[in-house]
Design an enzyme around this catalytic site. Sequence first.
Site, mmCIF file in Angstrom:
data_model
loop_
_atom_site.group_PDB
_atom_site.id
_atom_site.type_symbol
_atom_site.label_atom_id
_atom_site.label_comp_id
_atom_site.label_asym_id
_atom_site.label_seq_id
_atom_site.Cartn_x
_atom_site.Cartn_y
_atom_site.Cartn_z
ATOM 1 N N HIS A 64 -6.833 -1.293 5.560
ATOM 2 C CA HIS A 64 -6.908 -2.156 6.745
ATOM 3 C C HIS A 64 -8.317 -2.243 7.334
ATOM 4 O O HIS A 64 -8.829 -3.339 7.585
ATOM 5 C CB HIS A 64 -5.965 -1.655 7.838
ATOM 6 N N LYS B 122 0.849 -1.175 0.000
ATOM 7 C CA LYS B 122 0.000 0.000 0.000
ATOM 8 C C LYS B 122 0.898 1.243 0.000
ATOM 9 O O LYS B 122 2.039 1.138 0.461
ATOM 10 C CB LYS B 122 -0.910 0.005 1.209
HETATM 11 P P1 NAP Z 1 11.820 3.934 2.475
HETATM 12 O O1 NAP Z 1 12.376 3.693 3.833
HETATM 13 O O2 NAP Z 1 11.764 5.316 1.938
HETATM 14 O O3 NAP Z 1 12.636 3.008 1.463
HETATM 15 C C1 NAP Z 1 12.544 3.129 0.080
HETATM 16 C C2 NAP Z 1 13.533 2.159 -0.543
HETATM 17 O O4 NAP Z 1 13.434 2.254 -1.954
HETATM 18 C C3 NAP Z 1 14.980 2.444 -0.191
HETATM 19 O O5 NAP Z 1 15.665 1.221 -0.048
HETATM 20 C C4 NAP Z 1 15.491 3.180 -1.430
HETATM 21 O O6 NAP Z 1 16.892 3.077 -1.509
HETATM 22 C C5 NAP Z 1 14.743 2.408 -2.507
HETATM 23 N N1 NAP Z 1 14.617 3.126 -3.768
HETATM 24 C C6 NAP Z 1 14.138 4.385 -3.963
HETATM 25 N N2 NAP Z 1 14.202 4.706 -5.269
HETATM 26 C C7 NAP Z 1 14.711 3.618 -5.914
HETATM 27 C C8 NAP Z 1 15.016 3.337 -7.265
HETATM 28 N N3 NAP Z 1 14.819 4.244 -8.228
HETATM 29 N N4 NAP Z 1 15.513 2.121 -7.561
HETATM 30 C C9 NAP Z 1 15.740 1.186 -6.598
HETATM 31 N N5 NAP Z 1 15.463 1.415 -5.308
HETATM 32 C C10 NAP Z 1 14.965 2.611 -4.970
HETATM 33 O O7 NAP Z 1 10.326 3.364 2.338
HETATM 34 P P2 NAP Z 1 9.624 2.236 3.244
HETATM 35 O O8 NAP Z 1 9.093 2.875 4.472
HETATM 36 O O9 NAP Z 1 10.535 1.079 3.382
HETATM 37 O O10 NAP Z 1 8.350 1.879 2.369
HETATM 38 C C11 NAP Z 1 8.413 1.113 1.178
HETATM 39 C C12 NAP Z 1 7.019 0.928 0.622
HETATM 40 O O11 NAP Z 1 6.228 0.226 1.566
HETATM 41 C C13 NAP Z 1 6.253 2.223 0.365
HETATM 42 O O12 NAP Z 1 5.385 2.022 -0.718
HETATM 43 C C14 NAP Z 1 5.446 2.412 1.644
HETATM 44 O O13 NAP Z 1 4.284 3.190 1.428
HETATM 45 C C15 NAP Z 1 5.091 0.982 1.941
HETATM 46 N N6 NAP Z 1 4.812 0.733 3.354
HETATM 47 C C16 NAP Z 1 5.759 0.941 4.298
HETATM 48 C C17 NAP Z 1 5.483 0.663 5.629
HETATM 49 C C18 NAP Z 1 6.510 0.851 6.699
HETATM 50 O O14 NAP Z 1 6.240 0.466 7.848
HETATM 51 N N7 NAP Z 1 7.673 1.397 6.419
HETATM 52 C C19 NAP Z 1 4.222 0.154 5.983
HETATM 53 C C20 NAP Z 1 3.278 -0.071 4.981
HETATM 54 C C21 NAP Z 1 3.584 0.218 3.682
HETATM 55 P P3 NAP Z 1 17.790 4.095 -2.389
HETATM 56 O O15 NAP Z 1 17.332 5.484 -2.051
HETATM 57 O O16 NAP Z 1 19.188 3.798 -2.031
HETATM 58 O O17 NAP Z 1 17.492 3.748 -3.792
#
Ligand code: NAP
Length: 491
Positions: A241, A149
């Site tokens: 959710h 999501k």
């Molecule tokens: P985040 O901490 O901002 O991580 C994003 C990841 O994507 C990083 O590893 C980043 O590394 C990588 N990335 C960004 N641009 C990229 C590209 N062009 N090519 C390859 N890798 C790339 O985000 P997150 O919190 O983990 O969330 C990830 C997803 O899950 C999102 O859609 C978020 O809405 C969803 N989500 C997260 C949570 C949570 O608890 N965190 C819960 C529910 C849903 P680099 O910048 O080094 O590329």
Amino acid sequence: MSTHAKPVAVFDLVIFGGTGDLAMRKLLPAMFRRFLDEQIPAHSRIIGVAREEQAESDYRERVREALVKAIGKEATQAKVDAFLDLVSYRPLDATRDAGWDDFAELMGAVQDHVRVFYLSTSPRIFVDICERLRAHQLNGEGSRVVIEKPIGHDLASAREINDAVGAVFEENQIFRIDHYLGKETVQNLLALRFANVLLEPLWNAAHIDHVQITVAETVGVEQRGPYYDNAGALRDMVQNHLLQLLCMVAMEPPATLDPDAVRDEKLKVLHALQPIDAANAAQETVRGQYRAGAANGGAAPGYLQDLGADESSTETFVALKAQIRNWRWAGVPFYLRTGKRLPSRVSEIVMYFRDIPYSIFEAGSGSIAPNKLVLRLQPDEGVKLWLMAKSPGPGGLRLQSVPLDMSFAEAFGVQQPDAYERLLLDVVRGNPTLFMRRDEVEAAWRWIDPILAAWDAGRDTPRAYAAGTWGPSASVALIERDGRTWHDDDH
Ligand code: NAP
């Protein structure tokens, strides 16, 4: 640890966004727990992908730290070392072509593995990733893609994502994850409802007065401010959710546990939701935004301070009254509420039964509270059934509401697995029962969009609530107008 772990085929799990918060805090610890449970077959591979250039050894060290932080003393050096042997890292920009040939070669080096591509990145690059997977023929039969999501911002943008991912993968290869569906209590709803004769005959408007679904967080927006400010609680929590939980509670018994049989029934519930739009949004919904207050044992800043902004009309709290237009649920309101910086972290579904038709007890015996079934998703997952009983002791007969309390951790003597553990292995198995089908996601947006439009049209600004309280007073009024109150676990 469970001794019932079902074996899965050898697989490759590629985490796009392998350095991100979700990967480090949830996905990799979940895989490690499955590894500790000996459920990860030898020769499986877990490959982190992100743009950052770093040596594989550095990535592994980051993963080690994340595991120790998430899991504590069970993450012994020997076990972590063995797990890290499966883990590798690829620097790759998913939006550019450079590096993809090498990546495809890495993937192709091993045939016959199930391949799971977990898109743990911003949805903005889902399309780029999928197109490149197709260009390198990585979307074949054994491949599956997991999308997180938010799936869109509204119906139109959800369709765009679904179209783009659907152009590359078949629907049965697409796993739209909603980790609430992986929680034990949610799956237990199926067992409680359909593996017992007690509840199902009562599970309808004749016996249920109303239903409450609460997902409360104590945290504020944390580091997710920019994302959250564009989304708000309705999009971030209710669209997925809370509506998924509502569907699990309200659906008709599926004929089988076949993934489509279950999802067909959930879809019917979404289709039966009475619309909330400009005509009734003011009566049926409440939006709130937290202000500074006392929370988490100290002074907590307000949303604008957390965000570092002067103004925002994004809601951090929603309460609403949903109605399902079908025979089973006509006239039974489903009150939903969710918010940030609330007094406690709790997710629960509460079924309130109707009053007894007539009391044979004297006035002095105490009031007779309706029965209540509380399904707690977090913390300490479990089920409580509140019944009236006689207060022990001599003298007159005094009645008291008491819970039959089943904590799953105590009843089964095991630590409940994290939802991601279950869901990730379901992806490997190719079982989509606990994932959202395209039409479900779109039906949920179809119900949410008119609420958003009504708020926009009414220039409705969220009502203030102090951090550490249960939302704006209008939320209390929403339910008390109907002669009911929000659930309080103590009675
Ligand atoms: P985040 O901490 O901002 O991580 C994003 C990841 O994507 C990083 O590893 C980043 O590394 C990588 N990335 C960004 N641009 C990229 C590209 N062009 N090519 C390859 N890798 C790339 O985000 P997150 O919190 O983990 O969330 C990830 C997803 O899950 C999102 O859609 C978020 O809405 C969803 N989500 C997260 C949570 C949570 O608890 N965190 C819960 C529910 C849903 P680099 O910048 O080094 O590329």
